[in-house]
Design an enzyme around this catalytic site. Structure first.
Site, mmCIF file in Angstrom:
data_model
loop_
_atom_site.group_PDB
_atom_site.id
_atom_site.type_symbol
_atom_site.label_atom_id
_atom_site.label_comp_id
_atom_site.label_asym_id
_atom_site.label_seq_id
_atom_site.Cartn_x
_atom_site.Cartn_y
_atom_site.Cartn_z
ATOM 1 N N TRP A 510 0.817 -1.218 0.000
ATOM 2 C CA TRP A 510 0.000 0.000 0.000
ATOM 3 C C TRP A 510 0.853 1.271 0.000
ATOM 4 O O TRP A 510 0.355 2.345 0.319
ATOM 5 C CB TRP A 510 -0.967 0.023 1.198
ATOM 6 C CG TRP A 510 -1.869 -1.153 1.249
ATOM 7 C CD1 TRP A 510 -3.015 -1.344 0.522
ATOM 8 C CD2 TRP A 510 -1.722 -2.325 2.056
ATOM 9 N NE1 TRP A 510 -3.587 -2.560 0.838
ATOM 10 C CE2 TRP A 510 -2.825 -3.178 1.774
ATOM 11 C CE3 TRP A 510 -0.788 -2.730 3.001
ATOM 12 C CZ2 TRP A 510 -2.990 -4.411 2.397
ATOM 13 C CZ3 TRP A 510 -0.957 -3.959 3.617
ATOM 14 C CH2 TRP A 510 -2.040 -4.789 3.313
ATOM 15 N N HIS A 511 2.106 1.163 -0.401
ATOM 16 C CA HIS A 511 2.988 2.330 -0.410
ATOM 17 C C HIS A 511 3.150 2.849 -1.840
ATOM 18 O O HIS A 511 4.240 2.899 -2.391
ATOM 19 C CB HIS A 511 4.341 1.972 0.207
ATOM 20 C CG HIS A 511 4.258 1.651 1.666
ATOM 21 N ND1 HIS A 511 5.319 1.131 2.387
ATOM 22 C CD2 HIS A 511 3.230 1.769 2.553
ATOM 23 C CE1 HIS A 511 4.937 0.943 3.652
ATOM 24 N NE2 HIS A 511 3.683 1.326 3.766
#
Length: 559
Positions: A510-511
């Protein structure tokens, strides 16, 4: 027996509730008079600054600007304060995989076949993430040419409101000791700093495991200078041509929850600006919907070209996540990533445990664990006594609470990148996203090194009490492969080849970052190259993710 008066009973109940952590948190939750539903917004308004996205960057940014200017914040999601228990530590996975219409996380699947999430709530990603808080690595600050003294001050401004020291109990201690045992040294104890070795990071969960978010930073705002509208979806940034045909951002068109159209414009002040803080997916999407992006793609979607900017949406990257699920013969605490091992090769090793599981993983666990354990019995000659013991203990693992945990690894600086394309002209829909995980062979090699470290930690003496001794490494790999939630094909040699395991079981960390990169889409002051009065402030501008987790740096950048 003496009768208890209603007054005494009520006093007792109030006292009990006042001591209950959930009640205390609800009492402390801010009641912002300036945060309202967009249905209450005027059809036309004027502001010194318009911030699109009340997320991890948008909230500290708007709070800071409101100290001396009139600010409008448009957030497409709702408030995280209405039901704060949803975001408590134990419920991390439940909210992340909540598919209801009021979920704080909008799910999507990349064109690579990997499931992901986008925040859709005031506070942004800080409302749905794993809570880890760590400063950027010094290299990032230098490469981004940021003022080091100002960076330090801005981190401290954030930390006064939302940051806490992480507790380290049995599971996390075993992971920490295992990392040190296998050579991820030195031990740097608790620190905000990004330092090679093993350390304990900070968290945005308080001592009662309640989440604090970037939305809390709005407590710094001047309430007379700011308006925040919820469920306000921006459809377009309005631009006009200035001298020399250079476009200038002048306003936005947004719709409220009923679909009613509103317009907000910048005032005539010389420094008035529109600032896009919609995240690495949302920011390039909105720029393209507003006519700023690759001309061929805009024309294909019948969007009028304001500026042919071919780099908008390019260089899209994500840090791949791979790891192992480790069933435990012992109960474990609820924990989310306080311990991190930062290896010499640039892998980050982290772990979580004891979380509530959403239904799909529960069902997968129930199917896969008995299969794996029967393999133990058949192929590794486990005695009936030992097998029964394992089955009894494993039963707890497939209930709602995970008895055991995950040990995961992240590639700090992946070389593989992708891009974003418009799917249609509806800002509510997810665009097409390619991350091209493991396209570059160096990324595969780094993943293998990270998985080797994880396996060494699980096999270490320090961690031994938290793994079933009869479950082999191959079975743990097979279990992780069976639980994969992506839509990528699984190959027969997944459990025997770490290279194939990395490719088959890749998940998002999720980066997301890089889609409005500094030097490509924005300049060093985060202004859109070629457009006046328009900036982007969020992780889309990053060339790499800073430190172990980017949220601290995104909040710092907003400040």
């Amino acid at each position: 027996m003496e009768r208890v008066s209603w007054r005494s009973l009520m006093a007792f109940l109030v006292a009990v509730l006042a001591l209950h952590p959930c009640f205390c948190y609800a009492e402390k939750a801010p009641n912002y008079s300036f945060v309202r539903e967009a249905t209450t917004a005027p059809r036309l308004s004027n502001h010194s600054y318009i911030v699109i996205g009340g997320g991890t960057a948008g909230c500290p940014l708007a709070a800071t600007l409101s100290e001396s200017a009139n600010v409008l914040v448009l957030e497409r999601g709702g408030s995280p304060y209405l039901r704060p228990g949803r975001t408590d530590k134990v419920n991390y996975l439940l909210e992340l995989y909540n598919t209801s219409s009021d979920s704080y996380a909008q799910q999507f699947r990349s064109e690579d076949g990997v499931h992901g999430h986008r925040a859709r709530v005031l506070g942004g990603g800080s409302v749905i993430n794993a809570g880890f808080y760590s400063h950027a690595d010094p290299e990032f600050v230098k490469e981004a040419r940021l003022d080091e003294a100002l960076v330090k001050q801005s981190y401290q401004w954030v930390e006064k409101k939302v940051v806490f020291e992480s507790p380290v109990l049995q599971w996390q201690s075993a992971v920490k000791d295992g990392l040190l045992e296998v050579g991820v040294k030195p031990y740097n104890k608790f620190t905000y700093d990004h330092i090679k070795g093993t350390k304990i990071g900070a968290t945005i969960f308080d001592r009662n495991d309640h989440r604090h978010t970037a939305a809390d930073l709005l407590e710094y705002a001047n309430p007379t200078n700011i308006k925040v509208y919820l469920h306000a979806t921006v459809h377009k940034i309005i631009t006009t041509e200035t001298t020399g045909s250079r476009p200038k951002a002048t306003g936005v068109i947004y719709k409220d929850a009923t679909g009613l159209r509103h317009e907000a414009y910048l005032t005539e002040e010389p420094n008035s600006e529109i600032i896009v803080s919609s995240g690495a997916i949302g920011s390039p999407q909105l720029l393209m919907l507003s006519g700023i992006g690759p001309a061929n793609q805009l024309k294909a979607n019948r969007v009028k070209v304001v500026l042919d900017q071919p780099m908008v949406g390019q260089n899209m990257a994500d840090n791949a996540m791979n790891g192992l699920v480790v069933p435990s013969p012992l109960p474990v605490e609820v924990s989310l990533l306080p311990t991190v091992g930062i290896t010499q090769s640039g892998n980050y090793i982290e772990a979580c445990s004891g979380l509530n599981l959403p239904p799909p993983p529960q069902e997968q666990m129930a199917k896969l664990l008995p299969t794996n354990l029967n393999k133990v019995s058949l192929h590794y000659s486990v005695s009936p006594c030992v097998f029964s013991f394992i089955m009894i203990n494993i039963g707890a693992f497939i209930n709602t609470r995970l008895q055991g945990g995950l040990i995961i690894q992240k590639d700090g600086r992946p070389l593989s990148t992708g891009h974003i394309e418009l799917r249609n002209t509806d800002p509510n829909d997810n665009p097409k996203v390619w991350f091209n995980y493991f396209k570059e062979p160096q990324d595969v090699k780094k993943c293998v090194r990270g998985m080797e470290t994880i396996i060494s930690v699980i096999n270490s003496k320090s961690f031994s009490r938290f793994r079933h001794p009869s479950m082999t490494t191959e079975q743990l790999l097979d279990l992780a492969a069976g639980l994969q939630s992506n839509a990528r094909p699984r190959h027969p040699n997944t459990a025997t080849s770490l290279e194939q395991f990395c490719k088959d079981t890749v998940l998002t960390f999720w980066h997301y970052h890089g889609s409005c990169k500094v030097g490509k889409v924005v300049d060093s002051d985060y202004r859109i190259i070629g457009v006046d009065s328009l900036r982007v402030i969020d992780a889309s501008t990053f060339h790499v993710t800073p430190g172990t987790n980017p949220q601290a740096t995104v909040m710092m950048l907003g400040r």
